[in-house]
Design a protein around this motif. Structure first.
Motif, PDB file in Angstrom:
ATOM      1  N   LYS A 388       0.896  -1.290  -0.016  1.00 54.58           N
ATOM      2  CA  LYS A 388      -0.001   0.126   0.039  1.00 54.58           C
ATOM      3  C   LYS A 388       0.951   1.203  -0.025  1.00 54.58           C
ATOM      4  O   LYS A 388       2.172   1.283   0.470  1.00 54.58           O
ATOM      5  N   MET A 389       0.279   2.399  -0.394  1.00 57.77           N
ATOM      6  CA  MET A 389       1.119   3.472  -0.543  1.00 57.77           C
ATOM      7  C   MET A 389       1.536   3.881   0.698  1.00 57.77           C
ATOM      8  O   MET A 389       2.696   4.666   0.736  1.00 57.77           O
ATOM      9  N   SER A 390       0.974   3.947   1.490  1.00 52.91           N
ATOM     10  CA  SER A 390       1.039   4.455   3.090  1.00 52.91           C
ATOM     11  C   SER A 390       2.428   3.808   3.367  1.00 52.91           C
ATOM     12  O   SER A 390       3.237   4.585   4.256  1.00 52.91           O
ATOM     13  N   GLU A 391       2.730   2.726   3.394  1.00 52.89           N
ATOM     14  CA  GLU A 391       3.616   1.761   3.796  1.00 52.89           C
ATOM     15  C   GLU A 391       5.120   2.459   3.125  1.00 52.89           C
ATOM     16  O   GLU A 391       5.956   2.652   3.913  1.00 52.89           O
ATOM     17  N   MET A 392       4.885   2.832   1.977  1.00 55.78           N
ATOM     18  CA  MET A 392       6.088   3.234   1.199  1.00 55.78           C
ATOM     19  C   MET A 392       6.338   4.867   1.610  1.00 55.78           C
ATOM     20  O   MET A 392       7.624   5.167   2.107  1.00 55.78           O
ATOM     21  N   LEU A 393       5.476   5.416   1.686  1.00 57.08           N
ATOM     22  CA  LEU A 393       5.634   6.940   2.023  1.00 57.08           C
ATOM     23  C   LEU A 393       6.320   6.994   3.524  1.00 57.08           C
ATOM     24  O   LEU A 393       6.739   7.921   3.818  1.00 57.08           O
ATOM     25  N   MET A 394       5.609   6.184   4.448  1.00 54.08           N
ATOM     26  CA  MET A 394       6.040   6.471   5.990  1.00 54.08           C
ATOM     27  C   MET A 394       7.578   5.928   6.045  1.00 54.08           C
ATOM     28  O   MET A 394       8.144   6.499   6.903  1.00 54.08           O
ATOM     29  N   ILE A 395       7.962   5.021   5.377  1.00 54.90           N
ATOM     30  CA  ILE A 395       9.138   4.658   5.365  1.00 54.90           C
ATOM     31  C   ILE A 395      10.363   5.708   4.652  1.00 54.90           C
ATOM     32  O   ILE A 395      11.300   6.269   5.407  1.00 54.90           O
ATOM     33  N   LEU A 396       9.773   6.421   3.672  1.00 55.77           N
ATOM     34  CA  LEU A 396      10.610   7.814   3.154  1.00 55.77           C
ATOM     35  C   LEU A 396      10.637   8.842   4.301  1.00 55.77           C
ATOM     36  O   LEU A 396      11.423   9.735   4.350  1.00 55.77           O
ATOM     37  N   GLU A 397       9.557   8.808   4.900  1.00 55.50           N
ATOM     38  CA  GLU A 397       9.645  10.048   6.193  1.00 55.50           C
ATOM     39  C   GLU A 397      10.387   9.837   7.079  1.00 55.50           C
ATOM     40  O   GLU A 397      11.003  10.595   7.929  1.00 55.50           O
ATOM     41  N   LYS A 398      11.192   8.586   7.293  1.00 60.45           N
ATOM     42  CA  LYS A 398      11.952   8.392   8.329  1.00 60.45           C
ATOM     43  C   LYS A 398      13.408   9.244   8.062  1.00 60.45           C
ATOM     44  O   LYS A 398      13.975   9.241   9.075  1.00 60.45           O
ATOM     45  N   THR A 399      13.517   9.798   7.034  1.00 60.86           N
ATOM     46  CA  THR A 399      14.730  10.436   6.651  1.00 60.86           C
ATOM     47  C   THR A 399      14.519  12.036   7.514  1.00 60.86           C
ATOM     48  O   THR A 399      15.400  12.736   7.611  1.00 60.86           O
ATOM     49  N   ASN A 400      13.346  12.106   7.739  1.00 58.78           N
ATOM     50  CA  ASN A 400      13.041  13.614   8.632  1.00 58.78           C
ATOM     51  C   ASN A 400      13.200  14.624   7.657  1.00 58.78           C
ATOM     52  O   ASN A 400      13.427  15.787   8.167  1.00 58.78           O
ATOM     53  N   ILE A 401      13.299  14.511   6.462  1.00 61.97           N
ATOM     54  CA  ILE A 401      13.419  15.646   5.388  1.00 61.97           C
ATOM     55  C   ILE A 401      12.161  15.909   4.691  1.00 61.97           C
ATOM     56  O   ILE A 401      12.028  16.943   3.758  1.00 61.97           O
ATOM     57  N   ILE A 402      11.251  14.977   4.739  1.00 62.78           N
ATOM     58  CA  ILE A 402      10.073  14.996   3.820  1.00 62.78           C
ATOM     59  C   ILE A 402       8.693  14.345   4.534  1.00 62.78           C
ATOM     60  O   ILE A 402       9.152  13.420   5.557  1.00 62.78           O
ATOM     61  N   ARG A 403       7.703  14.788   4.420  1.00 65.35           N
ATOM     62  CA  ARG A 403       6.432  14.144   5.008  1.00 65.35           C
ATOM     63  C   ARG A 403       5.289  14.052   3.893  1.00 65.35           C
ATOM     64  O   ARG A 403       5.347  14.868   2.771  1.00 65.35           O
ATOM     65  N   PHE A 404       4.296  13.414   4.174  1.00 63.12           N
ATOM     66  CA  PHE A 404       3.155  13.128   2.936  1.00 63.12           C
ATOM     67  C   PHE A 404       1.908  13.037   3.714  1.00 63.12           C
ATOM     68  O   PHE A 404       1.805  12.876   4.858  1.00 63.12           O
ATOM     69  N   SER A 405       0.932  13.380   3.051  1.00 59.69           N
ATOM     70  CA  SER A 405      -0.633  13.231   3.602  1.00 59.69           C
ATOM     71  C   SER A 405      -1.296  12.528   2.351  1.00 59.69           C
ATOM     72  O   SER A 405      -1.151  13.105   0.993  1.00 59.69           O
ATOM     73  N   ILE A 406      -2.326  11.887   2.701  1.00 62.21           N
ATOM     74  CA  ILE A 406      -3.105  11.210   1.690  1.00 62.21           C
ATOM     75  C   ILE A 406      -4.866  11.610   2.054  1.00 62.21           C
ATOM     76  O   ILE A 406      -5.192  11.506   3.023  1.00 62.21           O
ATOM     77  N   ASP A 407      -5.119  12.206   0.753  1.00 68.21           N
ATOM     78  CA  ASP A 407      -6.449  12.700   0.879  1.00 68.21           C
ATOM     79  C   ASP A 407      -7.433  12.160  -0.308  1.00 68.21           C
ATOM     80  O   ASP A 407      -7.310  12.824  -1.377  1.00 68.21           O
ATOM     81  N   GLY A 408      -8.123  10.934  -0.022  1.00 73.24           N
ATOM     82  CA  GLY A 408      -8.483  10.387  -1.285  1.00 73.24           C
ATOM     83  C   GLY A 408      -7.456   9.752  -2.062  1.00 73.24           C
ATOM     84  O   GLY A 408      -6.614   9.158  -1.912  1.00 73.24           O
ATOM     85  N   GLN A 409      -7.616  10.443  -3.443  1.00 71.76           N
ATOM     86  CA  GLN A 409      -6.502  10.079  -4.421  1.00 71.76           C
ATOM     87  C   GLN A 409      -5.800  11.095  -4.825  1.00 71.76           C
ATOM     88  O   GLN A 409      -4.785  11.162  -5.675  1.00 71.76           O
ATOM     89  N   THR A 410      -5.686  12.016  -3.710  1.00 71.56           N
ATOM     90  CA  THR A 410      -4.392  13.075  -3.834  1.00 71.56           C
ATOM     91  C   THR A 410      -3.509  13.071  -2.778  1.00 71.56           C
ATOM     92  O   THR A 410      -3.779  12.678  -1.410  1.00 71.56           O
ATOM     93  N   VAL A 411      -2.075  12.920  -3.134  1.00 68.38           N
ATOM     94  CA  VAL A 411      -1.064  12.746  -2.012  1.00 68.38           C
ATOM     95  C   VAL A 411      -0.292  14.156  -2.051  1.00 68.38           C
ATOM     96  O   VAL A 411       0.034  14.815  -3.130  1.00 68.38           O
ATOM     97  N   THR A 412      -0.262  14.777  -0.709  1.00 61.61           N
ATOM     98  CA  THR A 412       0.543  16.056  -0.548  1.00 61.61           C
ATOM     99  C   THR A 412       1.949  15.741  -0.202  1.00 61.61           C
ATOM    100  O   THR A 412       2.102  14.971   0.945  1.00 61.61           O
ATOM    101  N   VAL A 413       2.869  16.417  -0.856  1.00 58.52           N
ATOM    102  CA  VAL A 413       4.358  16.520  -0.318  1.00 58.52           C
ATOM    103  C   VAL A 413       4.733  17.690   0.276  1.00 58.52           C
ATOM    104  O   VAL A 413       4.528  18.682  -0.285  1.00 58.52           O
ATOM    105  N   MET A 414       5.429  17.464   1.456  1.00 64.78           N
ATOM    106  CA  MET A 414       5.726  18.948   2.166  1.00 64.78           C
ATOM    107  C   MET A 414       6.780  18.200   3.220  1.00 64.78           C
ATOM    108  O   MET A 414       7.461  17.440   3.231  1.00 64.78           O
ATOM    109  N   ARG A 415       7.229  19.430   3.604  1.00 65.40           N
ATOM    110  CA  ARG A 415       8.548  19.476   4.670  1.00 65.40           C
ATOM    111  C   ARG A 415       8.058  19.224   6.062  1.00 65.40           C
ATOM    112  O   ARG A 415       6.969  19.388   6.383  1.00 65.40           O
TER     113      ARG A 415
END
Length: 415
Positions: A388-415
């Motif tokens: 699932k997409m959340s699994e991948m995004l949460m691993i990328l977040e472990k760098t502490n330089i990037i964050r994500f949110s999922i709202d329906g079919q929209t993914v937001t990338v932010m610091r």
């Protein structure tokens, strides 16, 4: 220190071939703030042991033994040894080096990463990640639509296995492993104008096709392939959009080898052509990419730009012809395993920008991506495509330089 240099030093340490100067350079980096983002999630001893246990292609114990033999005093083999001034690594520093090796192990064998570029200070996320992942997106699958020569369309993912159509001299079969196979009768060739079929994958779809000549084509998400029901002329020609991996068989008519031609469509028009005899190669020609990339794994192909045929280039295995919108052509030597990883059910990012990564994820998970902040970061990572997409995004977040949110079919990338 650049990420390439860090990787080089870690690799030399694992192999036991690091020099005294390189060792000092690695120790200096280990003592800097740059290592924070590496060790913050592998600081526990059990993580280190697990990483070392998972390593198959590098003998860590042997490499570390070489390291000790090279940088610590040993019993003199001769009565009058030459005196050498060695800097013995203190226990704490030695532990950091072992941890560095374990991080490298985790990178190569567990599908993680350890370096990235950044242009702004790291901002530690203080919010609860779970609040941003209340929604989730399932991965793509074997989904495609087949358009027959008579205009009929068939949803392949909703069709039963077996005979799907009988057109002209060809029969179309769907096999049990979600593969489309064409078989052409040599006794009843098509008469008149050739008949064409088109297979199209949506965002979140992929499919495998066996063409009438036995050549195999794998279509990635958001792609299409148009091809005749039989190859009756002096050449075999197909048209592709998006991304496709080809495994082309050699075909002879008499003593003549029939060339295989791939017309590449990008931005709604023909951008180039790949000329083939028998080979394995990948074409990436998405409209949201800045270039058409033809990567050769085996055999020999020639890439011919439509607008500038004088730039036609022959590439050899391991090379990539990169043709840009401005009309320039570059020959590169990419990581071919990374290029074709999607065909094997993986994402393999090798020093990829977050923008490039999110374009690939958007196609596979069928989502819209919005960048809330300007982020310049590059990653090395390997993920299976069936999570699932959340699994991948949460691993990328472990760098502490990037964050994500999922709202329906929209993914937001932010610091």
């Amino acid at each position: 220190m650049t990420n390439d240099r860090i990787e080089e030093l870690l690799a030399k340490f694992l192999a036991g071939d690091i020099s005294a100067d390189e060792k000092a350079e690695l120790e200096q980096w280990l003592g800097s703030d740059d290592r924070h983002n590496i060790f913050q999630f592998v600081h526990k001893e059990e993580w280190v042991k697990k990483g070392i246990a998972e390593l198959d292609r590098i003998d860590v114990e042997s490499g570390y033994e070489k390291y000790l033999n090279k940088f610590q005093p040993a019993e003199p083999p001769f009565p009058d040894p030459v005196e050498v001034n060695l800097h013995i690594v203190p226990p704490r520093r030695r532990w950091l080096l072992i941890a560095a090796a374990a991080v490298a192990v985790l990178i190569f064998s567990l599908g993680s990463w350890f370096y990235f570029f950044r242009t702004a200070p790291v901002q530690q996320a203080k919010d609860d990640p779970a609040s941003r992942y209340q929604n989730d997106v399932a991965p793509g699958g074997n989904v495609a639509t087949l358009q027959l020569a008579d205009g009929r369309t068939i949803r392949l993912d909703q069709s039963a296995n077996g005979l799907l159509a009988d057109e002209g001299a060809a029969t179309v079969q769907k096999t049990g492993n979600d593969r489309l196979e064409y078989n052409t009768s040599t006794t009843s060739p098509n008469k008149g104008e050739p008949l064409y079929n088109t297979i199209t994958t949506p965002a979140g779809g992929q499919y495998h096709v066996v063409l009438p000549d036995g050549s195999r084509v794998w279509l990635n998400a958001g792609s299409s392939l148009r091809f005749p029901l039989s190859f009756t002329g002096n050449e075999r020609k197909v048209m592709v959009t998006g991304e496709a991996f080809f495994d082309v068989v050699q075909v002879k008519r008499g003593k003549q080898k029939l060339p295989f031609l791939v017309s590449i469509q990008q931005y709604g028009y023909t951008n180039g052509e790949v000329q083939v005899l028998g080979t394995r190669f990948n074409i990436n020609a998405y409209d949201d990419e800045s270039s058409v990339k033809t990567t050769l794994l085996k055999g020999s192909v020639r890439f011919v730009p439509e607008a500038k045929p004088q730039l036609a280039s022959l590439i050899i295995p391991g090379q990539q012809a990169d043709y840009y919108q401005n009309g320039t052509l570059q020959i590169r030597t990419p990581d071919t395993g990374s290029v074709a990883a999607w065909k094997e059910g993986k994402f393999n990012f090798q020093n990829e920008s977050i923008q490039s990564i999110m374009r690939q994820l958007a196609r596979w998970y069928n989502v819209k991506v919005i960048f809330k902040d300007s982020i310049e970061a590059r990653f090395v990572a390997t993920f299976p495509r069936n999570i699932k997409m959340s699994e991948m995004l949460m691993i990328l977040e472990k760098t502490n330089i990037i964050r994500f949110s999922i709202d329906g079919q929209t993914v937001t990338v932010m610091r």
